[in-house]
Design a protein around this motif. Structure first.
Motif, PDB file in Angstrom:
ATOM      1  N   VAL A 196       0.131   3.017 -10.967  1.00 33.75           N
ATOM      2  CA  VAL A 196      -0.248   2.455  -9.668  1.00 33.75           C
ATOM      3  C   VAL A 196      -0.666   0.991  -9.816  1.00 33.75           C
ATOM      4  CG1 VAL A 196      -1.907   2.616  -7.763  1.00 33.75           C
ATOM      5  CG2 VAL A 196      -0.819   4.684  -8.659  1.00 33.75           C
ATOM      6  N   ARG A 238       2.305   1.752  -3.497  1.00 38.44           N
ATOM      7  CA  ARG A 238       1.269   2.280  -4.396  1.00 38.44           C
ATOM      8  C   ARG A 238       1.064   3.773  -4.162  1.00 38.44           C
ATOM      9  NH1 ARG A 238      -3.293  -0.627  -6.298  1.00 38.44           N
ATOM     10  NH2 ARG A 238      -4.505   1.052  -5.384  1.00 38.44           N
ATOM     11  N   GLN A 239       0.961   4.165  -2.897  1.00 35.02           N
ATOM     12  CA  GLN A 239       0.712   5.568  -2.557  1.00 35.02           C
ATOM     13  C   GLN A 239       1.875   6.455  -2.987  1.00 35.02           C
ATOM     14  OE1 GLN A 239      -2.092   6.962  -1.600  1.00 35.02           O
ATOM     15  NE2 GLN A 239      -1.122   8.959  -1.697  1.00 35.02           N
ATOM     16  N   GLU A 240       3.092   5.998  -2.727  1.00 35.06           N
ATOM     17  CA  GLU A 240       4.255   6.804  -3.113  1.00 35.06           C
ATOM     18  C   GLU A 240       4.351   6.933  -4.634  1.00 35.06           C
ATOM     19  OE1 GLU A 240       8.960   7.278  -2.107  1.00 35.06           O
ATOM     20  OE2 GLU A 240       7.555   6.478  -0.640  1.00 35.06           O
ATOM     21  N   ARG A 252       1.870   6.849  -6.720  1.00 32.18           N
ATOM     22  CA  ARG A 252       0.799   7.773  -7.107  1.00 32.18           C
ATOM     23  C   ARG A 252       1.239   9.220  -6.888  1.00 32.18           C
ATOM     24  NH1 ARG A 252      -4.310   7.221  -7.989  1.00 32.18           N
ATOM     25  NH2 ARG A 252      -4.454   5.179  -7.006  1.00 32.18           N
ATOM     26  N   GLU A 253       1.788   9.505  -5.721  1.00 32.14           N
ATOM     27  CA  GLU A 253       2.201  10.878  -5.404  1.00 32.14           C
ATOM     28  C   GLU A 253       3.277  11.371  -6.366  1.00 32.14           C
ATOM     29  OE1 GLU A 253       3.309  10.784  -1.270  1.00 32.14           O
ATOM     30  OE2 GLU A 253       1.233  10.413  -0.624  1.00 32.14           O
ATOM     31  N   LEU A 266       0.825  -1.213   0.000  1.00 28.48           N
ATOM     32  CA  LEU A 266       0.000   0.000   0.000  1.00 28.48           C
ATOM     33  C   LEU A 266       0.859   1.262   0.000  1.00 28.48           C
ATOM     34  CD1 LEU A 266      -2.789  -1.081   2.519  1.00 28.48           C
ATOM     35  CD2 LEU A 266      -2.940  -0.967   0.014  1.00 28.48           C
ATOM     36  N   ARG A 267       1.934   1.251   0.789  1.00 29.33           N
ATOM     37  CA  ARG A 267       2.856   2.402   0.811  1.00 29.33           C
ATOM     38  C   ARG A 267       3.504   2.617  -0.557  1.00 29.33           C
ATOM     39  NH1 ARG A 267       7.047   1.064   4.624  1.00 29.33           N
ATOM     40  NH2 ARG A 267       8.171   2.296   3.144  1.00 29.33           N
TER      41      ARG A 267
END
Length: 148
Positions: free
Chosen positions: A56, A35-37, A39-40, A32-33
């Motif tokens: 992502v 994916r989030q990074e 995305r950002e 999850l981390r």
């Protein structure tokens, strides 16, 4: 002996790294981390919404595979430039058992987990460039690039 994907879109362009980061993937939370990074970073680089989603999705597939098969690995992201092009390079590296049938995986004919075996092939289709190297002794390294 290492096996390398024979693809016309392999990583063959030298690029300048503008910035980079690393995430260790050992758990579902790390997936999850990652994916989030991704995305950002993709949003900061100003990829389209569609390309952010592609990036992502690829990160999700490849980090999940890393966690499932190797239990531990590294995702490194790099904001890159090559001439007038800019983009994102992602490297997924593990020391797992390796992939014994890369060509089968790329044709979505091979799965070790009993799934459909389309994660790597699907990610290859989502990205602009793709390279895979895998050996039983050294694990697997997958490098993908998406250009803006």
């Amino acid at each position: 002996m290492s096996e390398r994907a024979d693809a016309a879109d392999a990583i063959d362009t030298e690029a300048t790294v503008l910035r980079s980061g690393t995430i260790r993937v050992r758990s579902e939370d790390d997936i999850l981390r990652a994916r989030q990074e991704a995305r950002e970073i993709a949003e900061e680089i100003e990829f389209s919404t569609t390309d952010v989603t592609r990036i992502v999705t690829g990160v999700s597939e490849l980090t999940r595979n890393m966690h499932l098969y190797a239990e531990d690995g590294i995702m490194e992201w790099r904001e890159i430039e090559a001439g007038r092009d800019s983009g994102l390079e992602l490297v997924f590296d593990d020391n797992g058992p390796g992939i014994d049938d890369i060509e089968g995986v790329l044709r979505a004919e091979h799965s070790t987990s009993g799934g459909m075996g389309r994660g790597i092939q699907g990610t290859k289709k989502l990205m602009d460039a793709f390279e895979i190297v895998s050996t039983p002794d050294d694990g697997t390294t997958i490098t993908v690039r998406k250009w803006r």
